[in-house]
Design an enzyme around this catalytic site. Structure first.
Site, PDB file in Angstrom:
ATOM      1  N   HIS A 190       0.975  -1.008   0.251  1.00 46.09           N
ATOM      2  CA  HIS A 190       0.016   0.240  -0.312  1.00 46.09           C
ATOM      3  C   HIS A 190       0.758   1.379  -0.234  1.00 46.09           C
ATOM      4  O   HIS A 190       0.419   2.631   0.541  1.00 46.09           O
ATOM      5  CB  HIS A 190      -1.209   0.229   1.131  1.00 46.09           C
ATOM      6  CG  HIS A 190      -1.655  -0.989   1.543  1.00 46.09           C
ATOM      7  ND1 HIS A 190      -2.772  -1.590   0.822  1.00 46.09           N
ATOM      8  CD2 HIS A 190      -1.749  -2.371   2.168  1.00 46.09           C
ATOM      9  CE1 HIS A 190      -3.124  -2.999   1.341  1.00 46.09           C
ATOM     10  NE2 HIS A 190      -2.145  -3.057   1.710  1.00 46.09           N
ATOM     11  N   SER A 311      14.763  21.916 -16.636  1.00 50.62           N
ATOM     12  CA  SER A 311      13.333  22.533 -16.847  1.00 50.62           C
ATOM     13  C   SER A 311      13.280  23.859 -17.745  1.00 50.62           C
ATOM     14  O   SER A 311      14.641  24.972 -17.374  1.00 50.62           O
ATOM     15  CB  SER A 311      12.250  23.379 -15.458  1.00 50.62           C
ATOM     16  OG  SER A 311      11.551  24.319 -16.236  1.00 50.62           O
ATOM     17  N   LYS A 317      15.748  22.224 -11.674  1.00 48.68           N
ATOM     18  CA  LYS A 317      15.143  21.091 -11.822  1.00 48.68           C
ATOM     19  C   LYS A 317      15.835  20.036 -12.338  1.00 48.68           C
ATOM     20  O   LYS A 317      16.603  20.100 -13.740  1.00 48.68           O
ATOM     21  CB  LYS A 317      13.803  21.380 -13.009  1.00 48.68           C
ATOM     22  CG  LYS A 317      12.422  21.927 -11.687  1.00 48.68           C
ATOM     23  CD  LYS A 317      12.208  21.096 -11.308  1.00 48.68           C
ATOM     24  CE  LYS A 317      11.115  19.780 -11.221  1.00 48.68           C
ATOM     25  NZ  LYS A 317      10.649  20.117 -12.009  1.00 48.68           N
ATOM     26  N   GLU A 324       9.883   8.054 -17.197  1.00 47.12           N
ATOM     27  CA  GLU A 324       8.076   9.156 -17.964  1.00 47.12           C
ATOM     28  C   GLU A 324       7.818   8.715 -18.558  1.00 47.12           C
ATOM     29  O   GLU A 324       6.870   8.463 -19.054  1.00 47.12           O
ATOM     30  CB  GLU A 324       8.472  10.318 -17.467  1.00 47.12           C
ATOM     31  CG  GLU A 324       8.283  10.629 -15.877  1.00 47.12           C
ATOM     32  CD  GLU A 324       8.188  12.479 -16.220  1.00 47.12           C
ATOM     33  OE1 GLU A 324       7.912  13.125 -15.450  1.00 47.12           O
ATOM     34  OE2 GLU A 324       9.640  12.563 -16.306  1.00 47.12           O
TER      35      GLU A 324
END
Ligand code: ARG
Length: 494
Positions: A190, A311, A317, A324
């Site tokens: 979980h 970024s 970043k 992804e």
């Protein structure tokens, strides 16, 4: 082979007394047709340009050219064996086909806008190169059995290449597991910290998934590996083509047994797409963990700079774009599976042009999975593991609550009762703001007299891990022996 007698009837019998088929009877039959199509005889009007553009499969099925040539060479051989072509004709056609192959390979093949698909383009070029004799090649076959043969040949190679890529990812995971054999991290259920495990055990879980993926691809390959030539358009062929000989030449262990099924079956495409979807699901789960673990919140690992992007606005970043995108591309592969399944749903027997829509999804799925695996092998190899962060997260006493219950079980306390008693200890810790491992013996004994001094050694993450010394458990001994076995298994070529 069933259904084909070794003593074949000759084409002369088939033609019932007419003159034998010889090359001197060859004439250019399509020259005065309003359409320049090989099937144009019955047409009074040429195909509209927009219809040509709408129906063509050449922009994607050119990828099948090598397989189409291989199939044509085998078919040509069968025609010669059946005395439909003379040896000389067979040689001339084979030579022509090889020249076409060379042109396609070199990029000098002159494609025409009117080429309907790769099969027609190759035949058209063959006739340009060797003359009307090229028109004999299509005797006894249809593009319907031709295209499914090509696709099966293509998939055999694709499966082989995918398995190799997959093995590279598995070896990278095994290598990381070996290099970090003593690294502990919390195992989760979980997404809540559950019990300590070895990082190697966690990584090996993915190797197990990929082993199943390989097995699924190999299993699908047994259905891919069936030779459909000789099925004709749908009913079979009038000519005594030796289907077993063609199968042998093309390295197929078996031939299809029903011509209607053979030209309309795309189960094998669905099976491969299914296997690839499951494979991508596994890759996307690994991707998700890499994304999560490389956050500042987790900090379990760092992705190498070369695999990340920054970024355009936020200078600090460093984004995990590769995992992804692999996660994102998984949806694309699922979509291809669904699109082929939906295309096939409700199709009447046998060949329908709808089937042409099998190729783009299949080719894109194969290319997507191939690219994802290739980049993942490199990424996994270069992951930088933060062993301190992982160990720190695994230190929390709560992860050892189950161990404490098991300690009581060994003293004869029923597990349910032990679970309840340790639950009370957890409560006590919460009240006192203490870690489970910092409770004194006296505090432990407030819930059970069975706690003794040796409980301290019992309660370390490594001791907890090494007690899981059953087959499949996270104990170092188990994990090391699984690494050794998997290393041998992975390298065994399917
Ligand atoms: N290009 C077609 C396909 O990819 C094969 C041609 C079959 N065409 C036909 N009219 N029977 O499925």
């Amino acid at each position: 082979m069933s259904g084909q007698s070794p003593k074949r009837s000759s084409p002369l019998q088939l033609r019932r007394g007419k003159a034998p088929i010889t090359s001197n009877r060859v004439t250019a039959v399509t020259s005065n047709s309003p359409t320049n199509k090989p099937w144009g005889g019955r047409f009074r009007e040429a195909t509209r340009r927009e219809v040509e553009q709408f129906t063509t499969s050449l922009p994607f099925d050119w990828q099948l050219y090598e397989y189409d040539i291989q199939g044509s060479l085998a078919h040509c051989q069968a025609l010669a064996q059946a005395h439909i072509l003379t040896r000389k004709e067979c040689q001339a056609i084979s030579r022509g086909l090889k020249q076409v192959r060379q042109e396609l390979h070199d990029g000098t093949f002159p494609f025409l806008e009117s080429d309907e698909d790769i099969h027609m383009a190759i035949e058209r070029r063959l006739r340009e190169l060797i003359g009307p004799l090229g028109g004999k090649l299509h005797t006894g076959r249809s593009r319907n059995d031709q295209v499914t043969l090509d696709l099966r040949l293509y998939l055999r190679d694709a499966i082989q290449a995918l398995i190799q890529r997959l093995e590279a990812v598995e070896l990278a995971l095994l290598d990381q597991a070996k290099r970090h054999i003593d690294v502990i991290l919390p195992g989760y259920t979980h997404l809540q910290r559950a019990q300590p495990v070895l990082l190697a055990h966690h990584l090996l879980a993915y190797v197990e998934m990929f082993e199943r993926d390989k097995a699924r691809l190999c299993d699908a390959r047994t259905r891919v590996n069936v030779m459909p030539l000789g099925s004709g358009a749908l009913a079979g062929t009038n000519y005594p083509l030796d289907r077993q000989m063609m199968a042998q030449r093309l390295h197929f262990p078996d031939v299809t047994r029903n011509s209607l099924d053979a030209v309309s079956d795309r189960d094998y495409v669905v099976e491969v797409l299914g296997a690839l979807s499951i494979l991508m699901m596994h890759l996307s789960r690994l991707s998700e963990e890499l994304v999560l673990w490389s956050t500042q919140e987790f900090g379990f690992l760092e992705l190498p700079d070369g695999f990340c992007t920054g970024s355009s606005m936020m200078p600090q970043k460093k984004n995990p774009d590769v995992p992804e995108l692999v996660r994102g591309k998984t949806g694309r592969v699922y979509g291809h599976l669904l699109s082929v399944l939906t295309m096939l749903k409700g199709l009447p027997l046998s060949y329908n042009r709808d089937l042409q829509e099998d190729k783009e999804p299949l080719f894109d799925a194969v290319a997507t999975v191939h690219a994802s695996l290739a980049i993942f092998a490199e990424l996994v190899r270069r992951l930088r593991i933060n062993r301190e962060k992982m160990a720190e997260a695994a230190e929390s006493g709560e992860l050892l609550a189950t161990e404490l219950a098991d300690y009581l079980v060994l003293q004869g306390v029923p597990f349910r009762e032990a679970h309840h008693l340790v639950g009370r200890l957890v409560q006590l810790c919460q009240d006192k703001g203490k870690d489970l491992r910092d409770l004194t013996l006296a505090e432990l004994q407030t819930v059970s007299p069975y706690f003794e001094a040796d409980v301290a050694e019992w309660l370390t993450p490594m001791a907890a891990i090494n007690r899981k010394n059953q087959l499949g458990g996270t104990a170092r001994k188990q994990v090391e022996s699984r690494i050794r076995l998997l290393q041998k298994q992975v390298k065994r070529t399917f």
